[in-house]
Motif scaffolding. Structure first.
Motif, mmCIF file in Angstrom:
data_model
loop_
_atom_site.group_PDB
_atom_site.id
_atom_site.type_symbol
_atom_site.label_atom_id
_atom_site.label_comp_id
_atom_site.label_asym_id
_atom_site.label_seq_id
_atom_site.Cartn_x
_atom_site.Cartn_y
_atom_site.Cartn_z
ATOM 1 N N ASP A 1 -5.335 -35.732 -3.204
ATOM 2 C CA ASP A 1 -5.720 -37.120 -2.952
ATOM 3 C C ASP A 1 -4.617 -38.097 -3.312
ATOM 4 N N ASP B 1 -13.837 -48.173 8.695
ATOM 5 C CA ASP B 1 -13.713 -46.730 8.874
ATOM 6 C C ASP B 1 -13.690 -46.376 10.363
ATOM 7 N N ASP C 1 -1.762 -53.761 -0.062
ATOM 8 C CA ASP C 1 -1.877 -52.717 0.949
ATOM 9 C C ASP C 1 -1.873 -53.284 2.358
ATOM 10 N N ARG D 1 -4.389 -42.823 -4.424
ATOM 11 C CA ARG D 1 -5.137 -43.556 -3.401
ATOM 12 C C ARG D 1 -6.497 -44.015 -3.882
ATOM 13 N N LYS E 1 -5.420 -46.967 -6.486
ATOM 14 C CA LYS E 1 -4.309 -47.770 -5.980
ATOM 15 C C LYS E 1 -3.311 -48.043 -7.103
ATOM 16 N N GLN F 1 -12.564 -52.906 4.309
ATOM 17 C CA GLN F 1 -11.875 -51.827 4.992
ATOM 18 C C GLN F 1 -12.777 -51.308 6.098
ATOM 19 N N CYS G 1 -11.456 -46.435 -0.680
ATOM 20 C CA CYS G 1 -10.128 -45.879 -0.953
ATOM 21 C C CYS G 1 -9.486 -45.309 0.295
ATOM 22 N N PHE G 2 -10.106 -44.291 0.883
ATOM 23 C CA PHE G 2 -9.553 -43.707 2.099
ATOM 24 C C PHE G 2 -10.633 -42.863 2.763
ATOM 25 N N GLU G 3 -10.359 -42.443 3.995
ATOM 26 C CA GLU G 3 -11.276 -41.627 4.783
ATOM 27 C C GLU G 3 -10.566 -40.356 5.203
ATOM 28 N N ASN G 4 -11.297 -39.250 5.120
ATOM 29 C CA ASN G 4 -10.700 -37.971 5.475
ATOM 30 C C ASN G 4 -11.770 -37.084 6.113
#
Length: 958
Positions: free
Chosen positions: A157, A85, A237, A175, A178, A83, A122-125
């Motif tokens: 989240d 970023d 995904d 997230r 998954k 993934q 998982c994810f970026e915030n």
């Protein structure tokens, strides 16, 4: 959006139906990938494609594969997920311990995560990145300051995809892991890794996909659902990348294939499962990059690539058109949507280019050679004659050809007269010949348009005007390979990769060089299409000049094979090859390619230093320097030219650009200095579109070229200079000391010669003469004495005098002595006549001192006739002076002298000669011989030998 999606999907399906092998490319170890087992595909911010495989992480820029593995710093080669970023860091996820990412060309790791297994992005915030471990079930947070800390998931989240109002149930997506969750009425928020989903609550929203029905149909439910819940469930995904293309409002209609290959109209595209089933294959992952290129992974984890530009090219192979690959179109003419053709099996037919339906009009028994438009009819050239086909009535008429012509090289003029080239002349069907007497070589190529026929062979291009009967030639163009006539000129391709643009008088207006030999040329709408066996290069005319417009490579999807003809419509053009027909949209041709040049590696010997902070290279230690470059583009690479230059010590003005023939640049034995390697990719169509990359490095000098060595050498040099100066100064001091010593000795000599007893004796003599001879004789004596004193004072002022002055002084002295001795002294002079007495220099008062000693110590004590001989001559570049007397000799003279008298004159002269010998580096000697006759002393001979020196312009030899 809706129209674009419909066209896109239709193009995908039609491409698969038409020709699978040109649009679908398998990406595996055969073409550069390090593995044949692919897990996932992602795209970086710089539009590089990152491929996770079981043999490392691979970056693909459209031209070159770069693999990262354990050798580059990864913990494992089995990379199942990646993934990117917002900082363009490629996070590499596997089931091993630790967390690593790739940035630029280097692998980095998070120290705090070294003991945590199975970490997945998982994810970026807001700059923070969230990870979860599929092994221990924990979650972690990487802060913008790179602090890696445990994290407890919160409700924010999660994502709520659907709320069922009847059952008051929430269906959401976690997230972190998954996974999906359900919040039933009256229950608190909780995560449920898996739940048994019913068909009524399974929808595409959970997969990030949106269609009209938002449901998975029964035929594809098992495929997606089972795939989602396995150990690589994150792959699904990747399907989210298609969400910009699909919305719930889209209604998609397409043609699908049945087992028999027939089309069934009206099939509704319900969900992504239909897209996953292409050409009978099932793809479990679909990724669409920013260039709208498709990346598909099948059930065997093989990676397929579908280029977006290939979707604008529709191919129809001969087998699909004619039911056989042995039948192909040889000649064609396009009228509207109808392409009239003659095929290799003497078929005459027409193809509807809108749906590629083929209609065979007639099969001829004789050989068909060519076809032309003749008014409303189509003229077919056969070995039996000319057939005229009426398109309205579908009838044929026939006209016999009386002449025997070479019909394979035939053409028709504006009056429908048939012409053909034969050897070095043109002949028509009426047996009329047009000869070209200026060549004996047969003509191989020809073209006719607007009453101007142009022919060519290996030594020239010639033309004939059917209206004016004028002939022209151009012998500067040789090895003709194809000729195409325009309205206002001629285009000629040659076997030397050159293409010439001529006017109607065959004068060269412009010429260009291609990468390969051009064998086919087509002109349409101020564009010229130049075909080689590798590509089609297009030039357009602007302001009277031809400029590069685009290049269509066969790897883009056009059917390979020999191009036999081209036809043009308003929005597309058709390429006819011996393998089939390719239809290319003008939008593909008009698209300007984009690319970015990249520096992949910097090798010194076999060591890569691209990621090194200090790129210093020791001169001569590692050998060659190789810099590997690449072009990041999924467009045609041949639309770009690459240049490079190597700038030394910031000298940009004197460094020119050189064309890069291949992707690697090799430098051998570079001299020391600071270098900047620059590479530039320039778009051939838009030369203002350029991409630059540079890398700096330093070549260290050899030790003898360093500043330290220079300083050491300078220090040694200055030390040597210091000691040499010190030495020479010492020598000068010694010389000055010798001079001082010489002066002292000279003063002593002067004082020695002016002894008191000399003055005493002279005054006594003066007194005696006064009493005995009177005042007159006394005055004469006194004048002589005064003259001697004055001469002595004048002579002793200089260290060196001329031999003439020395002899004059001696004569003055001897005159005085004769006066003292009542003329009892007899002097004889023998002087070599060739000697220039005025120019020869001699030490002062040397000869006079010896003469005085001869008189005082030799002749005064003698009772015999007093004789003195002075002889001067040159010998072997030396001056010999002999003073000889017949006095009592040195022995008797020393016995007569008083005990307190010490004869110092000879010693002083010898000392002076010693010093002069050192100063002048030439011998000065004084030799004294006692003369005897029968054993009885009879005089003394003194021999003075000095170098023969002549006065310089300043009168001194010093």
């Amino acid at each position: 959006m809706k129209q674009f999606l419909i066209v896109l999907i239709l193009l995908v399906f039609q491409s698969v139906q038409s020709q699978f092998r040109n649009q679908f490319v398998i990406v595996d170890s055969r073409n550069g990938l390090k593995s044949d087992f692919v897990y996932s595909v992602s795209e970086g911010l710089q539009h590089n494609i990152w491929i996770a495989t079981n043999n490392g992480m691979t970056r693909f820029n459209g031209s070159t594969f770069k693999n990262f593995s354990i050798e580059n710093g990864l913990d494992s080669n089995d990379i199942v997920y990646s993934q990117i970023d917002s900082k363009n860091r490629i996070w590499v996820c596997d089931y091993y311990y630790g967390l690593k990412y790739i940035k630029e060309h280097q692998v980095f790791y998070i120290k705090a995560a070294r003991k945590i297994p199975g970490l997945f992005f998982c994810f970026e915030n807001k700059g923070s990145i969230y990870f979860s471990s599929v092994t221990n079930g924990e979650c972690y947070l990487l802060t913008p300051g790179n602090s890696f800390i445990p994290y407890k998931p919160k409700k924010k989240d999660t994502e709520i995809h659907r709320y069922d109002q009847k059952t008051k149930t929430y269906y959401g997506y976690d997230r972190f892991f998954k996974r999906h969750f359900v919040i039933e009425p009256g229950n608190k928020f909780s995560l449920k890794p898996f739940y048994k989903a019913r068909q009524s609550n399974i929808d595409l929203h959970r997969f990030g996909l949106y269609t009209q029905s938002a449901k998975i149909d029964s035929s594809n439910q098992k495929l997606l659902y089972n795939f989602y819940y396995n150990k690589v469930d994150h792959l699904i995904d990747d399907l989210k990348q298609i969400t910009p293309l699909y919305t719930a409002k889209d209604t998609l209609k397409l043609h699908s294939l049945t087992a028999a290959g027939q089309k069934t109209k009206g099939t509704e595209f319900k969900n992504i499962g239909d897209l996953i089933r292409l050409n009978g294959k099932e793809f479990k992952s679909v990724f669409v990059d920013s260039g709208k290129n498709f990346w598909l992974i099948d059930e065997k984890n093989r990676l397929y690539f579908v280029k977006y530009s290939g979707l604008e090219i529709q191919n129809n192979v001969n087998y699909k058109l004619f039911g056989s690959n042995d039948i192909f179109i040889e000649k064609s003419r396009l009228e509207g949507d109808k392409l009239y053709f003659i095929a290799s099996t003497n078929l005459f037919g027409v193809v509807d280019v809108t749906n590629f339906e083929v209609k065979i009009i007639r099969k001829f028994e004789g050989k068909l050679f060519n076809l032309f438009f003749s008014g409303d009819d189509i003229c077919l050239i056969s070995n039996k004659g000319k057939y005229f086909y009426n398109k309205k009535t579908n009838d044929f008429s026939f006209k016999e050809i009386n002449a025997k012509l070479n019909l394979e090289k035939s053409f028709i003029d504006n009056d429908n007269n048939l012409y053909a080239i034969e050897k070095n002349f043109i002949e028509n069907e009426h047996n009329e010949r047009i000869t070209f007497d200026f060549t004996d070589i047969r003509f191989k190529y020809f073209c006719l348009n607007n009453n101007l026929g142009v022919v060519g062979n290996e030594e020239m291009v010639a033309s004939y005007n059917f209206a004016t009967k004028e002939k022209n030639k151009n012998t500067a163009i040789k090895q003709t390979s194809f000729i195409r006539k325009m309205k206002d000129g001629v285009i000629v391709g040659t076997g030397s990769r050159m293409v010439f643009f001529l006017d109607n008088n065959l004068k060269i207006q412009q010429k260009i060089r291609l990468k390969d030999n051009c064998y086919f040329i087509k002109y349409y709408d101020d564009k010229v299409y130049l075909a080689t066996y590798n590509d089609i290069t297009v030039y357009n005319r602007t302001n009277g000049k031809w400029h590069f417009f685009n290049r269509i490579n066969f790897d883009e999807g056009i059917l390979r094979g020999r191009i036999l003809d081209m036809a043009f419509q308003k929005d597309k053009f058709i390429v006819i090859t011996d393998n089939g027909i390719s239809v290319i949209k003008n939008s593909y041709l008009e698209k300007t390619a984009s690319a970015e040049v990249q520096i992949l590696d910097f090798l010194v010997g076999e060591k890569s230093i691209l990621n090194a902070k200090d790129r210093s290279i020791k001169q001569g230690k590692y050998g060659n320097i190789m810099i590997r470059t690449s072009l990041r583009t999924f467009d045609n690479k041949d639309c770009f030219e690459i240049f490079y230059r190597l700038v030394k010590n910031g000298n940009y003005d004197d460094t020119s650009w050189s064309r890069l023939q291949n992707r690697n640049v090799l430098f051998n034995d570079l001299p020391h200095g600071n270098y900047i390697f620059e590479v530039c990719a320039r778009n051939l169509r838009d030369t203002s579109q350029k991409s630059f990359k540079e890398v700096s490095f330093k070549v260290e000098p050899y030790f003898w070229e360093t500043n330290s060595f220079f300083i050491a050498v300078m220090a040694m040099y200055l030390t040597m200079v210091f000691y040499f100066l010190r030495y020479f100064r010492k020598k000068i001091n010694q010389r000055n000391k010798l001079k001082l010593e010489l002066i002292t000795l000279e003063l002593k000599s002067l004082k020695n010669q002016m002894k008191p007893h000399f003055l005493f004796n002279a005054l006594n003599n003066l007194q005696g003469i006064l009493f005995t001879k009177g005042i007159e004789e006394a005055n004469l004596f006194l004048n002589k004495f005064a003259q001697l004193l004055r001469s002595t004072l004048e002579v002793t002022r200089d260290k060196i005098t001329s031999l003439e002055e020395e002899m004059a002084y001696i004569k003055t002295y001897l005159d005085f002595e004769q006066l003292r001795s009542n003329n009892e002294l007899f002097v004889t002079y023998k002087i070599e006549e060739t000697l220039d007495l005025k120019s020869i220099e001699i030490p002062v008062m040397v000869v006079q001192t010896i003469v005085e000693n001869a008189i005082m110590h030799g002749l005064n004590a003698s009772k015999n006739r007093k004789e003195l001989l002075i002889e001067i001559y040159s010998l072997n570049n030396s001056l010999k002076i002999i003073i000889e007397d017949n006095g009592v000799g040195r022995r008797k003279s020393s016995s007569i002298q008083s005990l307190d008298h010490k004869p110092l004159a000879s010693l002083i002269i010898q000392e002076r000669f010693r010093i002069l010998t050192k100063l002048r580096k030439r011998s000065h000697t004084l030799e004294i011989k006692d003369l005897e006759k029968e054993g009885v002393p009879c005089g003394t001979r003194v021999i003075i030998t000095v170098p023969l020196y002549y006065f310089e312009f300043d009168g001194s030899s010093e």
